[in-house]
Design an enzyme around this catalytic site. Sequence first.
Site, PDB file in Angstrom:
ATOM      1  N   TYR A 118      94.364  37.612  45.629  1.00  0.00           N
ATOM      2  CA  TYR A 118      93.883  37.214  46.950  1.00  0.00           C
ATOM      3  C   TYR A 118      94.322  35.792  47.237  1.00  0.00           C
ATOM      4  O   TYR A 118      94.091  34.893  46.423  1.00  0.00           O
ATOM      5  CB  TYR A 118      92.361  37.311  46.988  1.00  0.00           C
ATOM      6  CG  TYR A 118      91.724  36.667  48.204  1.00  0.00           C
ATOM      7  CD1 TYR A 118      91.993  37.150  49.481  1.00  0.00           C
ATOM      8  CD2 TYR A 118      90.865  35.583  48.072  1.00  0.00           C
ATOM      9  CE1 TYR A 118      91.416  36.554  50.594  1.00  0.00           C
ATOM     10  CE2 TYR A 118      90.283  34.991  49.170  1.00  0.00           C
ATOM     11  CZ  TYR A 118      90.555  35.480  50.432  1.00  0.00           C
ATOM     12  OH  TYR A 118      89.994  34.891  51.538  1.00  0.00           O
ATOM     13  N   ASP A 152      88.078  22.618  53.978  1.00  0.00           N
ATOM     14  CA  ASP A 152      88.483  23.821  54.722  1.00  0.00           C
ATOM     15  C   ASP A 152      87.809  23.802  56.089  1.00  0.00           C
ATOM     16  O   ASP A 152      86.752  24.391  56.287  1.00  0.00           O
ATOM     17  CB  ASP A 152      88.084  25.062  53.921  1.00  0.00           C
ATOM     18  CG  ASP A 152      88.411  26.356  54.640  1.00  0.00           C
ATOM     19  OD1 ASP A 152      89.228  26.334  55.582  1.00  0.00           O
ATOM     20  OD2 ASP A 152      87.836  27.397  54.269  1.00  0.00           O
ATOM     21  N   ASP A 185      93.843  35.580  53.411  1.00  0.00           N
ATOM     22  CA  ASP A 185      93.008  35.027  54.469  1.00  0.00           C
ATOM     23  C   ASP A 185      93.915  34.703  55.656  1.00  0.00           C
ATOM     24  O   ASP A 185      94.922  34.006  55.505  1.00  0.00           O
ATOM     25  CB  ASP A 185      92.339  33.766  53.929  1.00  0.00           C
ATOM     26  CG  ASP A 185      91.302  33.162  54.855  1.00  0.00           C
ATOM     27  OD1 ASP A 185      91.260  33.541  56.037  1.00  0.00           O
ATOM     28  OD2 ASP A 185      90.537  32.296  54.383  1.00  0.00           O
ATOM     29  N   ASP A 205      92.312  33.539  58.541  1.00  0.00           N
ATOM     30  CA  ASP A 205      91.413  32.731  59.364  1.00  0.00           C
ATOM     31  C   ASP A 205      91.006  33.478  60.635  1.00  0.00           C
ATOM     32  O   ASP A 205      90.615  34.626  60.570  1.00  0.00           O
ATOM     33  CB  ASP A 205      92.049  31.374  59.652  1.00  0.00           C
ATOM     34  CG  ASP A 205      92.230  30.556  58.380  1.00  0.00           C
ATOM     35  OD1 ASP A 205      91.296  30.545  57.555  1.00  0.00           O
ATOM     36  OD2 ASP A 205      93.286  29.938  58.200  1.00  0.00           O
ATOM     37  N   HIS A 252      92.509  39.370  56.119  1.00  0.00           N
ATOM     38  CA  HIS A 252      91.221  39.404  56.810  1.00  0.00           C
ATOM     39  C   HIS A 252      91.208  38.377  57.932  1.00  0.00           C
ATOM     40  O   HIS A 252      91.768  37.283  57.814  1.00  0.00           O
ATOM     41  CB  HIS A 252      90.029  39.267  55.864  1.00  0.00           C
ATOM     42  CG  HIS A 252      89.831  37.949  55.186  1.00  0.00           C
ATOM     43  ND1 HIS A 252      89.386  36.820  55.847  1.00  0.00           N
ATOM     44  CD2 HIS A 252      89.961  37.583  53.887  1.00  0.00           C
ATOM     45  CE1 HIS A 252      89.250  35.828  54.995  1.00  0.00           C
ATOM     46  NE2 HIS A 252      89.612  36.253  53.792  1.00  0.00           N
ATOM     47  N   GLU A 268      88.632  36.620  60.919  1.00  0.00           N
ATOM     48  CA  GLU A 268      87.210  36.355  61.119  1.00  0.00           C
ATOM     49  C   GLU A 268      86.886  36.091  62.582  1.00  0.00           C
ATOM     50  O   GLU A 268      87.774  35.778  63.384  1.00  0.00           O
ATOM     51  CB  GLU A 268      86.776  35.174  60.263  1.00  0.00           C
ATOM     52  CG  GLU A 268      87.424  33.870  60.649  1.00  0.00           C
ATOM     53  CD  GLU A 268      87.419  32.862  59.522  1.00  0.00           C
ATOM     54  OE1 GLU A 268      86.895  31.756  59.735  1.00  0.00           O
ATOM     55  OE2 GLU A 268      87.935  33.170  58.436  1.00  0.00           O
ATOM     56  N   CYS A 307      84.925  26.710  56.516  1.00  0.00           N
ATOM     57  CA  CYS A 307      84.444  27.571  55.439  1.00  0.00           C
ATOM     58  C   CYS A 307      83.134  28.221  55.845  1.00  0.00           C
ATOM     59  O   CYS A 307      82.231  27.567  56.371  1.00  0.00           O
ATOM     60  CB  CYS A 307      84.257  26.743  54.163  1.00  0.00           C
ATOM     61  SG  CYS A 307      83.413  27.616  52.831  1.00  0.00           S
ATOM     62  N   ARG A 365      86.218  40.175  59.181  1.00  0.00           N
ATOM     63  CA  ARG A 365      85.156  39.323  58.628  1.00  0.00           C
ATOM     64  C   ARG A 365      84.258  38.839  59.756  1.00  0.00           C
ATOM     65  O   ARG A 365      84.744  38.377  60.791  1.00  0.00           O
ATOM     66  CB  ARG A 365      85.761  38.122  57.899  1.00  0.00           C
ATOM     67  CG  ARG A 365      84.748  37.053  57.533  1.00  0.00           C
ATOM     68  CD  ARG A 365      85.373  35.934  56.749  1.00  0.00           C
ATOM     69  NE  ARG A 365      84.734  34.655  57.041  1.00  0.00           N
ATOM     70  CZ  ARG A 365      85.074  33.515  56.470  1.00  0.00           C
ATOM     71  NH1 ARG A 365      86.048  33.477  55.585  1.00  0.00           N
ATOM     72  NH2 ARG A 365      84.449  32.392  56.799  1.00  0.00           N
ATOM     73  N   GLU A 400      80.241  37.745  55.766  1.00  0.00           N
ATOM     74  CA  GLU A 400      80.248  36.498  55.012  1.00  0.00           C
ATOM     75  C   GLU A 400      78.847  35.896  54.882  1.00  0.00           C
ATOM     76  O   GLU A 400      77.997  36.040  55.770  1.00  0.00           O
ATOM     77  CB  GLU A 400      81.183  35.497  55.712  1.00  0.00           C
ATOM     78  CG  GLU A 400      81.234  34.107  55.099  1.00  0.00           C
ATOM     79  CD  GLU A 400      81.830  34.076  53.698  1.00  0.00           C
ATOM     80  OE1 GLU A 400      81.271  34.746  52.813  1.00  0.00           O
ATOM     81  OE2 GLU A 400      82.832  33.362  53.513  1.00  0.00           O
ATOM     82  N   ASN A 417      81.979  38.318  48.918  1.00  0.00           N
ATOM     83  CA  ASN A 417      82.596  37.046  48.560  1.00  0.00           C
ATOM     84  C   ASN A 417      81.727  36.312  47.547  1.00  0.00           C
ATOM     85  O   ASN A 417      80.549  36.073  47.803  1.00  0.00           O
ATOM     86  CB  ASN A 417      82.760  36.186  49.818  1.00  0.00           C
ATOM     87  CG  ASN A 417      83.569  34.938  49.570  1.00  0.00           C
ATOM     88  OD1 ASN A 417      84.292  34.836  48.587  1.00  0.00           O
ATOM     89  ND2 ASN A 417      83.458  33.977  50.478  1.00  0.00           N
TER      90      ASN A 417
END
Length: 295
Positions: free
Chosen positions: A40, A55, A82, A84, A109, A111, A119, A154, A184, A208
């Site tokens: 990942y 982040d 990721d 974002d 993924h 989000e 984050c 996500r 998340e 996660n």
Amino acid sequence: MKSTTRFRQLIERPEVLPALGGYDALSATVAEQAGGEVVYMSGSSVSTSVHGGPDVGLTTMTEMVERARSMVEAVDVPVFCDADTGYGNPLNVARTVESYERAGVAGVHIEDQTFPKRCGHFEGTDVVPVEEMEQKLRAATDARTDDDFVVIARTDARATAGLDAAIERGYAYADAGADVLFVEALRSEAELRRVAETVGGEVPLLANMTEGGKTPLYAAEEFEAFGYDVVLYPATGFKAAAKALQDVYREILTTGTQEGVMDRLLSWSERNELTGLDAVTEREQRYATDDSDAA
């Protein structure tokens, strides 16, 4: 077998899939050699390794894709990443998926945070309207040329609107075409189980595990019992590497030598084995010329 197909098969098997987080070609190689069946690419770890800060949405899509490409080229196992927020509106999301797919990535993924994102375990996150995220997911699935490319949705709504809102978004995102759902920053076993008992019946689930975050630490077998299909360990390796660098650099500056930390370093032969020096040397010799025969 295509990496996308392999990734889907790993998600669909009965056993939970642990996904070790990497951030460059070397960390991906280490994860694969440790036995990882997938790697990942952690957005948090890549972000910090690129600009040295937190982040908080500073990394660009092109920086992320280039790092993903180097990881894909370094390993034989599937790499998923990721992405974002998709880096903009639905058209940006489509370009993001196209770029990751061309880089050889098995899935991403995306989000539902507002931009600039941060984050999901930091304070101060917020989410876009559900309809906006649905359009992004439709754009993502339309953009892929390989139907096995995995689109993971996500939601960060647990932090801003509560668990019920996150579950409602999960149903909506599944209807919009998401292959896997990632809720998340869940706060307890009860919340993890509730997500699995509700929207988990619609799509596979990803959890996660980030140390020090809002979700308590559970073992992979526990997540399997809860009803999850994939477990991320996104920044564990990055934090281990950063701590090792701190300790080793301080030792050198304090004592003037690395003698005191030699037991914490790869040996010369271990480094060469990790980086595949013998194979490179063999290829060099295959194409070497005898200078005595020149002229």
